[in-house]
Design a protein around this motif. Structure first.
Motif, PDB file in Angstrom:
ATOM      1  N   TYR A   1       4.710  -8.331  -4.652  1.00  0.00           N
ATOM      2  CA  TYR A   1       3.812  -9.348  -5.217  1.00  0.00           C
ATOM      3  C   TYR A   1       4.598 -10.550  -5.753  1.00  0.00           C
ATOM      4  CZ  TYR A   1       0.057  -5.924  -4.898  1.00  0.00           C
ATOM      5  OH  TYR A   1      -0.863  -5.024  -4.423  1.00  0.00           O
TER       6      TYR A   1
ATOM      7  N   TRP B   1      -4.916  -4.168  -6.373  1.00  0.00           N
ATOM      8  CA  TRP B   1      -5.002  -3.892  -4.931  1.00  0.00           C
ATOM      9  C   TRP B   1      -6.232  -3.044  -4.664  1.00  0.00           C
ATOM     10  CZ3 TRP B   1      -2.293  -4.209  -0.186  1.00  0.00           C
ATOM     11  CH2 TRP B   1      -2.670  -3.271   0.783  1.00  0.00           C
TER      12      TRP B   1
ATOM     13  N   ALA C   1      -5.133  -8.099  -2.422  1.00  0.00           N
ATOM     14  CA  ALA C   1      -3.942  -7.913  -3.266  1.00  0.00           C
ATOM     15  C   ALA C   1      -3.733  -9.157  -4.119  1.00  0.00           C
ATOM     16  CB  ALA C   1      -2.711  -7.650  -2.388  1.00  0.00           C
TER      17      ALA C   1
ATOM     18  N   GLU D   1       0.828  -1.208   0.000  1.00  0.00           N
ATOM     19  CA  GLU D   1       0.000   0.000   0.000  1.00  0.00           C
ATOM     20  C   GLU D   1       0.859   1.253   0.000  1.00  0.00           C
ATOM     21  OE1 GLU D   1      -3.250   2.252   2.899  1.00  0.00           O
ATOM     22  OE2 GLU D   1      -3.239   0.059   2.786  1.00  0.00           O
TER      23      GLU D   1
END
Length: 370
Positions: free
Chosen positions: A284, A334, A346, A183
């Motif tokens: 990720y 996201w 996510a 984030e």
């Protein structure tokens, strides 16, 4: 281990050993649920995935003995990086935290609603054999999907992690944020953009309720409805027939996935922004074992150039927002909208080879052609 130096084969061998040990532990009642047909034999089930607290298909922890729980987690660890494994284990534990947040009161007609025992494992095919095989582990806010073809890890997506609560207090004034970096880096990136780039990156002033691709088998091929986020026969959410994103009309079209990515490409970012973009990718692509992660691909400047960054919602911390990264063989989404902007989703996908579809097709063409 065979002593191979091929990293993708080494990971496949680790997973095969762990999956085989788990399968060997199953009794006659467990095996028909935990062991499934090989990928390609039943694509309906192989390509079905969820990230809600619904039946993901397979054996739950509740249906297994503690020794089998350990074998499950050994398989999960075999496919993930250390950080990825720690994050998954944390997300499982958050079910207990969420239960407290909700006053231990949510009732969906089962013995326990927020349940760390309701995570499922299913193995497809025979681990280590000559035919393709794979495994799926999932439950609320976790979906891991791995495929092995010709003895090599061929697919690691869809790969979904979520956190509810996204932020929880710890002793000493610290905060538990399992997905917090994903984030923070994205917000730093969008807020660093020049006005003209920001105008292109921000697709909509409102954030969608959920990731745009939802749990579709093929990313972006259609609008996913809320009821599809849950396996039929169990709990069905309110507004089941509405788009999972909550958006309709022009708003939905503004954030819809398109073959040509929307947003700002990496090629137009400055050096500092490109560092942020690559670091964001790492939150990720670094979930899986280093040997099979596609993250090194983005050491190539041309690959990073092609990644587009898009945003929807507010850029102010604590307000609802959404973002995505899209490029060749890449879709990251996201969202953090609900529970007072304390509920994060996510997802990482490879639109070309989610579930290994193209690799499976090539394998069957090569080995099973008439």
């Amino acid at each position: 281990m065979s002593g191979t130096t091929d990293p993708a084969r080494q990971v496949a061998e680790r997973m095969a050993e762990a999956a085989g040990a788990w399968l060997d532990s199953l009794d006659a009642g467990q095996r028909p649920i935990g062991a499934w047909q090989a990928p390609g034999a039943d694509e309906t089930e192989h390509t079905r995935w969820f990230y809600t607290p619904t039946d993901h298909g397979g054996l739950t922890f509740h249906e297994q003995r503690p020794a089998q729980h350990r074998l499950v987690m050994r398989l999960v660890a075999a496919g993930l990086s250390e950080a990825g494994y720690t994050t998954v284990a944390t997300v499982l534990g958050l079910e207990n935290v969420l239960d407290r947040v909700e006053g231990f009161s949510v009732n969906w007609g089962r013995e326990r609603t927020r349940d760390p025992g309701m995570y499922y494992l299913r193995v497809f095919g025979e681990p280590g054999g000559t035919r393709p095989w794979g495994w799926r582990f999932g439950g609320h806010h976790v979906s891991l999907n791995f495929l092995v073809v010709d003895g090599r890890v061929a697919a690691t997506t869809p790969c979904f992690l979520g956190a509810d609560p996204a932020a929880s207090p710890l002793l000493g004034g610290a905060t538990l944020r399992p997905l917090g970096t994903a984030e923070d880096l994205a917000r730093e990136l969008v807020r660093s953009l020049r006005p003209e780039s920001a105008a292109r990156a921000v697709l909509l002033a409102r954030a969608p309720d959920d990731i745009v691709a939802g749990n579709s088998a093929r990313a972006g091929d259609r609008v996913v409805l809320r009821r599809e986020l849950w396996r039929p026969g169990g709990h069905t959410p309110d507004r089941a027939g509405n788009p999972a994103t909550g958006l309709t009309g022009a708003d939905r079209r503004a954030v819809a996935l398109t073959p040509t990515p929307r947003g700002v490409p990496g090629a137009e970012l400055d050096a500092a922004q490109r560092e942020l973009l690559r670091a964001l990718l790492g939150t990720y692509l670094g979930r899986v074992a280093d040997e099979v992660s596609p993250l090194p691909r983005y050491d190539d400047p041309a690959a990073l150039d092609a990644v587009h960054f898009a945003w929807a919602g507010s850029t102010t911390a604590g307000e609802p927002h959404y973002y995505r990264l899209q490029g060749p063989r890449l879709l990251v989404e996201w969202t953090n909208v609900h529970r007072g902007v304390n509920h994060a989703h996510a997802a990482w996908r490879d639109p070309e080879t989610d579930f290994g579809g193209d690799v499976l097709a090539a394998h069957h063409a090569a080995h099973h052609a008439r």
